[in-house]
Design an enzyme around this catalytic site. Structure first.
Site, PDB file in Angstrom:
ATOM      1  N   VAL A 199      37.217 -85.582  60.653  1.00 23.47           N
ATOM      2  CA  VAL A 199      37.072 -86.930  60.106  1.00 23.47           C
ATOM      3  C   VAL A 199      36.140 -87.798  60.941  1.00 23.47           C
ATOM      4  CG1 VAL A 199      39.304 -86.919  58.925  1.00 23.47           C
ATOM      5  CG2 VAL A 199      39.161 -87.760  61.288  1.00 23.47           C
ATOM      6  N   SER A 248      50.568 -97.302  65.490  1.00 28.57           N
ATOM      7  CA  SER A 248      51.678 -96.926  66.360  1.00 28.57           C
ATOM      8  C   SER A 248      52.317 -98.173  66.934  1.00 28.57           C
ATOM      9  CB  SER A 248      51.161 -96.041  67.507  1.00 28.57           C
ATOM     10  OG  SER A 248      52.098 -95.955  68.562  1.00 28.57           O
ATOM     11  N   GLY A 270      52.859 -81.683  60.868  1.00 28.62           N
ATOM     12  CA  GLY A 270      53.531 -82.911  61.279  1.00 28.62           C
ATOM     13  C   GLY A 270      53.738 -83.902  60.149  1.00 28.62           C
ATOM     14  N   TYR A 326      44.371 -94.538  74.092  1.00 29.31           N
ATOM     15  CA  TYR A 326      45.107 -94.238  72.865  1.00 29.31           C
ATOM     16  C   TYR A 326      45.739 -95.505  72.290  1.00 29.31           C
ATOM     17  CZ  TYR A 326      48.548 -92.314  69.657  1.00 29.31           C
ATOM     18  OH  TYR A 326      49.296 -92.048  68.544  1.00 29.31           O
ATOM     19  N   GLY A 371      44.411 -85.533  58.373  1.00 25.64           N
ATOM     20  CA  GLY A 371      45.346 -84.962  59.337  1.00 25.64           C
ATOM     21  C   GLY A 371      46.559 -84.386  58.635  1.00 25.64           C
TER      22      GLY A 371
END
Length: 268
Positions: free
Chosen positions: A70, A145, A20, A158, A16
């Site tokens: 991925v 997270s 960002g 998520y 990724g």
């Protein structure tokens, strides 16, 4: 740990990595004199633009963009083999790629990218870096997270994927495995971070801001630079199996004891 980890002459993979936090990590690691940084992403245009920019700054041999989903095990295997065939070593893997989509229709895709791919990336990294596999040891960072640590009813899938990343890393990062492999594995739980988070019904693009905690629109977001610097700091100093929170533009906070104590209380 003894001396802090140094990026000099190290070979690194970042998933990724086209935008960002991921692209921030690529830049930061190259700035610390890494031998080579390969970054994986499905966002081909963004990945190629970044690659040209970084080659102009650091040199053509220092950086490589690999278009890769991925969640596709064949593509991920190919990406790792491409790096190993060229440099014959691998020292750091940062499993950062994640997506945030409409949970009612694309939850399987979210599980595949956010969690299953982290398992695949970790296993490939251990097979490549472990001294018991012919490697030289290394570091694996799995990006979770703060939603892994607190209930959030609006993003159940998520949040579950990020909690799974935390539990997987903590359970695999045993002292026994570290002794055999000399590969440190840590989890970073990111707080709200100022990245471009995309909400789409159908999205095949990795959103590197989706590794943040989404509490509310009014939540204070940390700078991407703060998240990146925190992850670099964890790579340099953290113990195997530790868990860190990086939030609010503050240095990383070691929450390993709290995480383990919480699980101990639940088990009693």
């Amino acid at each position: 740990m003894g001396q802090p980890f140094c990026f000099d002459d190290k070979v690194v993979i970042v998933t990724g990595g086209a935008a960002g936090i991921g692209s921030g990590l690529v830049r930061a690691i190259l700035s610390q004199n890494a031998r080579h940084v390969a970054y994986l992403d499905v966002a081909q245009r963004e990945g190629e633009v970044l690659e040209r920019e970084l080659m102009n700054v650091f040199g053509t041999l220092k950086v490589m963009f690999i278009k890769c989903d991925v969640a596709n095990e064949t593509q991920l295997n190919f990406a790792f083999k491409k790096v190993l065939n060229k440099f014959h070593r691998l020292d750091v893997v940062i499993n950062n790629a994640a997506i945030l989509n409409n949970e009612e229709t694309l939850y399987k895709r979210m599980v595949d990218v956010n969690f299953t791919a982290v398992i695949s990336g970790t296993m490939l990294a251990l097979a490549s870096m472990g001294i018991d596999k012919g490697g030289s040891g290394g570091v694996i960072i799995n990006v979770s997270s703060m939603l892994a640590l607190q209930p959030y009813m609006h993003l159940p899938v998520y949040s579950a994927t990020k909690a799974a990343v935390l539990q997987f890393t903590n359970n695999i990062a045993t002292n026994d495995l570290y002794t055999r492999s000399q590969v440190r594995m840590m989890t970073v739980c990111l707080g709200p971070t100022d990245t471009a988070l995309l909400y789409k019904q159908i999205s095949e693009q990795f959103d590197n801001g989706s590794t943040q905690c989404i509490v509310s629109r009014d939540a204070e977001r940390q700078r991407v630079e703060s998240a990146v610097n925190g992850i670099i700091d964890v790579i340099k100093k953290a113990e195997n199996g530790s868990t860190w929170v990086i939030a609010s533009n503050e240095p990383p906070v070691d929450i390993t004891v709290s995480v383990k104590e919480g699980l101990r209380i639940l088990c009693n």
